[in-house]
Enzyme design. Structure first.
Site, PDB file in Angstrom:
ATOM      1  N   LYS A 177      -2.362  -1.229   3.567  1.00  0.00           N
ATOM      2  CA  LYS A 177      -1.446  -1.213   2.588  1.00  0.00           C
ATOM      3  C   LYS A 177      -0.871  -2.548   2.208  1.00  0.00           C
ATOM      4  CE  LYS A 177      -1.352   3.106   1.087  1.00  0.00           C
ATOM      5  NZ  LYS A 177      -1.549   3.215  -0.002  1.00  0.00           N
ATOM      6  N   THR A 209       5.319  14.774   2.096  1.00  0.00           N
ATOM      7  CA  THR A 209       4.038  15.205   1.734  1.00  0.00           C
ATOM      8  C   THR A 209       3.008  15.670   2.928  1.00  0.00           C
ATOM      9  OG1 THR A 209       3.142  13.217   1.798  1.00  0.00           O
ATOM     10  CG2 THR A 209       3.787  13.799  -0.212  1.00  0.00           C
ATOM     11  N   ASP A 239     -14.271  10.728  -5.634  1.00  0.00           N
ATOM     12  CA  ASP A 239     -14.210  10.326  -4.329  1.00  0.00           C
ATOM     13  C   ASP A 239     -14.346   8.833  -4.154  1.00  0.00           C
ATOM     14  OD1 ASP A 239     -14.335   9.744  -1.402  1.00  0.00           O
ATOM     15  OD2 ASP A 239     -15.941  11.091  -0.946  1.00  0.00           O
ATOM     16  N   ILE A 240     -12.983   8.087  -3.673  1.00  0.00           N
ATOM     17  CA  ILE A 240     -13.037   6.583  -3.866  1.00  0.00           C
ATOM     18  C   ILE A 240     -13.996   6.130  -2.732  1.00  0.00           C
ATOM     19  CG2 ILE A 240     -10.942   6.725  -5.092  1.00  0.00           C
ATOM     20  CD1 ILE A 240      -9.710   5.517  -2.368  1.00  0.00           C
ATOM     21  N   ASN A 251      -3.784   5.916  -6.598  1.00  0.00           N
ATOM     22  CA  ASN A 251      -2.932   6.606  -5.656  1.00  0.00           C
ATOM     23  C   ASN A 251      -3.712   7.202  -4.299  1.00  0.00           C
ATOM     24  OD1 ASN A 251      -0.542   8.384  -4.984  1.00  0.00           O
ATOM     25  ND2 ASN A 251      -2.144   9.886  -5.031  1.00  0.00           N
ATOM     26  N   TYR A 296      -2.498   1.908   9.143  1.00  0.00           N
ATOM     27  CA  TYR A 296      -1.883   2.028   7.703  1.00  0.00           C
ATOM     28  C   TYR A 296      -1.225   0.831   7.102  1.00  0.00           C
ATOM     29  CZ  TYR A 296       0.415   4.584   4.130  1.00  0.00           C
ATOM     30  OH  TYR A 296       0.999   4.966   2.834  1.00  0.00           O
ATOM     31  N   VAL A 349       8.051   9.972   0.710  1.00  0.00           N
ATOM     32  CA  VAL A 349       8.269  11.404   0.236  1.00  0.00           C
ATOM     33  C   VAL A 349       7.630  12.231   0.992  1.00  0.00           C
ATOM     34  CG1 VAL A 349       6.983  12.526  -1.809  1.00  0.00           C
ATOM     35  CG2 VAL A 349       7.710  10.150  -2.036  1.00  0.00           C
ATOM     36  N   GLN A 368      -9.247   4.924  13.399  1.00  0.00           N
ATOM     37  CA  GLN A 368      -7.946   4.587  12.628  1.00  0.00           C
ATOM     38  C   GLN A 368      -8.051   3.408  11.663  1.00  0.00           C
ATOM     39  OE1 GLN A 368      -4.110   5.729  13.878  1.00  0.00           O
ATOM     40  NE2 GLN A 368      -4.751   7.001  15.600  1.00  0.00           N
ATOM     41  N   SER A 376       2.861   0.592   0.003  1.00  0.00           N
ATOM     42  CA  SER A 376       3.713   1.036   0.912  1.00  0.00           C
ATOM     43  C   SER A 376       4.702  -0.091   1.686  1.00  0.00           C
ATOM     44  CB  SER A 376       3.255   1.796   2.075  1.00  0.00           C
ATOM     45  OG  SER A 376       4.340   2.286   2.977  1.00  0.00           O
TER      46      SER A 376
END
Length: 275
Positions: A196, A230, A61-62, A88, A192, A228, A104, A138
């Site tokens: 990133k 997901t 668990d990072i 990742n 986000y 991708v 968030q 990203s």
């Protein structure tokens, strides 16, 4: 000589699982699939074993320094080092999320940036000569940079940016979001993207920090896997295996390749961002 070993964080599904699949085929050593949830991680290992692939599992668990420390000690005791690290693990809130932006910002940066940083701080001392480090980031990060105020842009793009300064920038974003004035202070309204961007900037400064290191040929890069499909990004057009191509390319760069180094890549090509 100790057996070679690769670790992929957050790899029980999606892009991470695809990276493990590819490394099991092409890396001449043990590949560790990691996950927060041991049951899900072990199930992912079983799925790959059906494909006649044989990854190993370790819980990680990072967001837990204790969990990271256990992995560090395991690698030290059983392998005496580390050859490939693919960061990742990450989180992305859906556009439809009703979570407050303050939440968030806090959660995204804690996982995507600070969690990644904690893994690096713990595992970088174990990197052997010729190791490869890949941060899965990203293009949302470079997009966020392009929409920030000039003062912030210059700080992120500074060729002398230190880890301490980058941490301060990440914390400042969270503080400004809590104060409700982050956009007025030049931040782009994306938790986000900002997290990133932090990972992309971290990549460059880690390379500078390693400049005087006695271990030769350690290459550190970040990349965008592309859109991708997901559970984090259902509208993506790529398969996880296609998204894994650039991270795996970077993880398997040949000995003494020399470059790319400290770069941000997409589709196996360098994307300039420190202009």
């Amino acid at each position: 000589m100790s057996k070679r070993v690769a670790v992929v964080t957050g790899s029980n599904k999606g892009i991470g699982l695809a990276i493990v699949r590819a490394l099991c085929k092409d890396f001449d050593g043990d590949v560790y699939l990691t996950a927060r949830d041991e049951g899900r991680g072990q199930q992912a290992v079983k799925e790959l074993e059906k494909e006649n692939l044989h990854p190993k599992f370790h819980q990680l668990d990072i967001n837990s320094k204790e969990s990271i420390g256990k992995l560090q000690e395991f690698l030290k005791q059983n392998y005496g080092g580390l050859d490939i690290l693919v960061n990742n693990a990450g989180i992305m809130y859906q556009r439809t999320s009703t979570a407050p932006f303050t939440e968030q910002a806090q959660v995204s940066l804690q996982c995507n940036f600070f969690g990644t940083l904690d893994v690096c701080d713990a595992l970088f001392p174990l990197l052997r000569p010729h190791s490869r480090v890949v941060h899965v980031s990203s293009r949302a990060g470079t997009m966020a940079l392009g929409k920030m105020g000039k003062e912030l842009v210059s700080k992120f793009r500074s060729s002398t940016l230190t880890q301490t300064e980058l941490i301060a920038l990440m914390n400042q974003f969270v503080s400004d979001v809590k104060a409700g004035n982050h956009e007025a202070k030049g931040w782009y309204n994306s938790a986000y993207g900002t997290s990133k961007l932090g990972v992309i900037a971290l990549t460059a400064l880690q390379v500078r920090a390693m400049a005087g290191d006695s271990r030769e040929d350690i290459l550190i890069n970040s990349c965008c896997p592309g859109g991708v499909a997901t559970d984090l990004y259902p509208q993506g057009s790529k398969t996880p295996d296609q998204g894994a191509e650039t991270p795996v390319y970077l993880a398997l760069l040949p000995v003494n390749a020399g470059k790319p180094q400290g770069e941000f890549l997409g589709e196996k090509k360098v994307i300039p961002w420190m202009l």
